[in-house]
Design a protein around this motif. Structure first.
Motif, PDB file in Angstrom:
ATOM      1  N   GLY A  32       0.790  -1.233   0.000  1.00  0.00           N
ATOM      2  CA  GLY A  32       0.000   0.000   0.000  1.00  0.00           C
ATOM      3  C   GLY A  32       0.811   1.266   0.000  1.00  0.00           C
ATOM      4  N   ALA A  33       2.049   1.207  -0.465  1.00  0.00           N
ATOM      5  CA  ALA A  33       2.944   2.364  -0.351  1.00  0.00           C
ATOM      6  C   ALA A  33       2.625   3.478  -1.337  1.00  0.00           C
ATOM      7  N   LEU A  34       2.011   3.135  -2.479  1.00  0.00           N
ATOM      8  CA  LEU A  34       1.847   4.133  -3.546  1.00  0.00           C
ATOM      9  C   LEU A  34       0.399   4.614  -3.633  1.00  0.00           C
ATOM     10  N   PRO A  35       0.157   5.908  -3.335  1.00  0.00           N
ATOM     11  CA  PRO A  35      -1.185   6.454  -3.547  1.00  0.00           C
ATOM     12  C   PRO A  35      -1.386   6.805  -5.020  1.00  0.00           C
ATOM     13  N   LEU A  36      -2.539   6.472  -5.551  1.00  0.00           N
ATOM     14  CA  LEU A  36      -2.842   6.703  -6.961  1.00  0.00           C
ATOM     15  C   LEU A  36      -4.155   7.461  -7.113  1.00  0.00           C
ATOM     16  N   LEU A  37      -4.312   8.104  -8.258  1.00  0.00           N
ATOM     17  CA  LEU A  37      -5.613   8.540  -8.738  1.00  0.00           C
ATOM     18  C   LEU A  37      -5.830   7.847 -10.073  1.00  0.00           C
ATOM     19  N   LEU A  38      -6.913   7.097 -10.193  1.00  0.00           N
ATOM     20  CA  LEU A  38      -7.203   6.332 -11.392  1.00  0.00           C
ATOM     21  C   LEU A  38      -8.409   6.920 -12.109  1.00  0.00           C
ATOM     22  N   PRO A  39      -8.437   6.850 -13.440  1.00  0.00           N
ATOM     23  CA  PRO A  39      -9.628   7.321 -14.156  1.00  0.00           C
ATOM     24  C   PRO A  39     -10.831   6.430 -13.846  1.00  0.00           C
ATOM     25  N   ARG A  40     -12.011   7.021 -13.856  1.00  0.00           N
ATOM     26  CA  ARG A  40     -13.205   6.238 -13.549  1.00  0.00           C
ATOM     27  C   ARG A  40     -13.518   5.225 -14.647  1.00  0.00           C
ATOM     28  N   GLU A  41     -13.218   5.579 -15.875  1.00  0.00           N
ATOM     29  CA  GLU A  41     -13.453   4.675 -16.989  1.00  0.00           C
ATOM     30  C   GLU A  41     -12.136   4.023 -17.386  1.00  0.00           C
ATOM     31  N   ARG A  42     -12.054   2.717 -17.251  1.00  0.00           N
ATOM     32  CA  ARG A  42     -10.869   1.985 -17.647  1.00  0.00           C
ATOM     33  C   ARG A  42     -11.264   0.541 -17.961  1.00  0.00           C
ATOM     34  N   PRO A  43     -10.515  -0.098 -18.831  1.00  0.00           N
ATOM     35  CA  PRO A  43     -10.912  -1.447 -19.270  1.00  0.00           C
ATOM     36  C   PRO A  43     -11.051  -2.442 -18.128  1.00  0.00           C
ATOM     37  N   GLY A  44     -10.228  -2.294 -17.085  1.00  0.00           N
ATOM     38  CA  GLY A  44     -10.328  -3.192 -15.954  1.00  0.00           C
ATOM     39  C   GLY A  44      -9.444  -4.407 -16.092  1.00  0.00           C
ATOM     40  N   ILE A  45      -9.383  -5.184 -15.034  1.00  0.00           N
ATOM     41  CA  ILE A  45      -8.578  -6.405 -14.979  1.00  0.00           C
ATOM     42  C   ILE A  45      -9.526  -7.587 -15.098  1.00  0.00           C
ATOM     43  N   PRO A  46      -9.272  -8.521 -16.006  1.00  0.00           N
ATOM     44  CA  PRO A  46     -10.170  -9.665 -16.141  1.00  0.00           C
ATOM     45  C   PRO A  46     -10.171 -10.508 -14.878  1.00  0.00           C
ATOM     46  N   PRO A  47     -11.282 -11.195 -14.601  1.00  0.00           N
ATOM     47  CA  PRO A  47     -11.298 -12.074 -13.422  1.00  0.00           C
ATOM     48  C   PRO A  47     -10.308 -13.208 -13.599  1.00  0.00           C
TER      49      PRO A  47
END
Length: 323
Positions: free
Chosen positions: A291-306
């Motif tokens: 958990g060391a890196l704080p991020l801001l991610l876009p709301r729309e993104r392809p995502g990670i497959p299950p």
């Protein structure tokens, strides 16, 4: 128009050479500036880490990075230490870290939306000595190929120059690595990843389905293949057939750990950290920073497959049809 996350002072560090010029091709610098960010370009006198540190000193509240894994790792190290959120814009060749964050690596423009409406998240980082890695640190054939001055322009030629010695068993990592099977001396390849790679199904080989497990992934190839001429293809085929750390007869060892150590009589060892060549002192320890890196991610993104559900031999899933 000023959009950058609620008026926060935002500095985006950009590598104009990444991905053969992707930042210019997609007009990423101009787009970021129109969203209220300052864009600082890496050049011969200013590397990614020094620009990021300067941005923090001068009051940047939000950092961005445009580039591949190596550039991202350099800025991520600064962002983590300063606890500044980071916006990742994938513009390298492979973009493993961005892909596993669920970002669109084919069209990096969408990642800039995190500058104005980002979703906060935290992910792990890997450490080897004082160096941060977001994807992996490698030892052996890949690390040696990176040392070739022409590697960026002619990757196939650089690999061809170093692979024969490994295939013949004449070369290896000049160190031992601690594994669940015990120390392995002079393996052919050691790969340590920031969170474990999926290795069991060809479609998702090398994907990370989480970046928050608080674990490293370890892969060791400890002896040369018998017949295949392609060392990496051999490694892939071994990994596809392995779920747990291999028994004594297996060439590939795969495991997870919070810490992985390499040791040996030599004073230093060549390595590749997120695709960048370095020389590290021995002994050395790879560790995780959960958990060391704080991020801001876009709301729309392809995502990670299950993550695929692996079937045991003889089992039938609902929906399977048989003649």
């Amino acid at each position: 128009m000023v959009d950058a996350q609620a008026g926060m002072r935002t500095v985006v560090v950009a590598n104009p050479r990444s991905g053969g010029g992707k930042p210019a091709h997609f007009g990423l610098a101009g787009r970021a500036e129109r969203m209220g960010a300052e864009v600082w370009l890496i050049d011969a006198d200013h590397d990614a880490a020094s620009l990021a540190r300067r941005a923090v000193r001068e009051g940047a509240e939000l950092l961005g990075v445009v580039g591949g894994d190596g550039t991202v790792a350099a800025v991520a190290a600064v962002a983590a230490d300063a606890d500044r959120p980071l916006v990742v814009v994938p513009a390298g060749t492979r973009n493993h870290f961005a892909r596993d964050l669920g970002l669109d690596i084919r069209n990096p423009v969408g990642s800039l939306n995190a500058l104005s409406d980002g979703v906060p998240a935290r992910v792990d980082l890997g450490m080897v000595g004082p160096h941060v890695f977001v994807n992996n640190v490698s030892f052996g054939v890949y690390a040696d190929a990176l040392l070739d001055p022409g590697y960026r322009e002619e990757k196939a030629r650089a690999f061809a120059a170093v692979v024969p010695g490994y295939l013949k068993g004449e070369q290896g990592v000049e160190a031992g690595v601690d594994t669940p099977r015990g120390p392995v001396e002079c393996p052919l390849v050691v790969l340590v990843s920031n969170n474990p790679y999926h290795v069991l199904t060809p479609r998702y080989l090398g994907r990370r389905f989480t970046l928050t497990a608080g674990l490293l992934g370890g892969i060791v190839l400890d002896r040369p293949p018998d017949t295949p001429p392609d060392l990496l293809r051999h490694l892939r085929s071994r990994l596809r057939r392995q779920e747990a750390p291999g028994p004594a007869g297996e060439a590939a060892i795969v495991w997870t750990a919070a810490r992985i150590t390499l040791h040996g009589p030599e004073k230093q060892l060549h390595a590749g950290i997120d695709g960048e060549p370095v020389t590290l002192p021995l002994p050395l320890t790879c560790e995780t920073r959960p958990g060391a890196l704080p991020l801001l991610l876009p709301r729309e993104r392809p995502g990670i497959p299950p993550e695929p559900v692996l079937r045991r031999p003889g089992t039938v899933r609902a929906g399977d049809h048989h003649a």
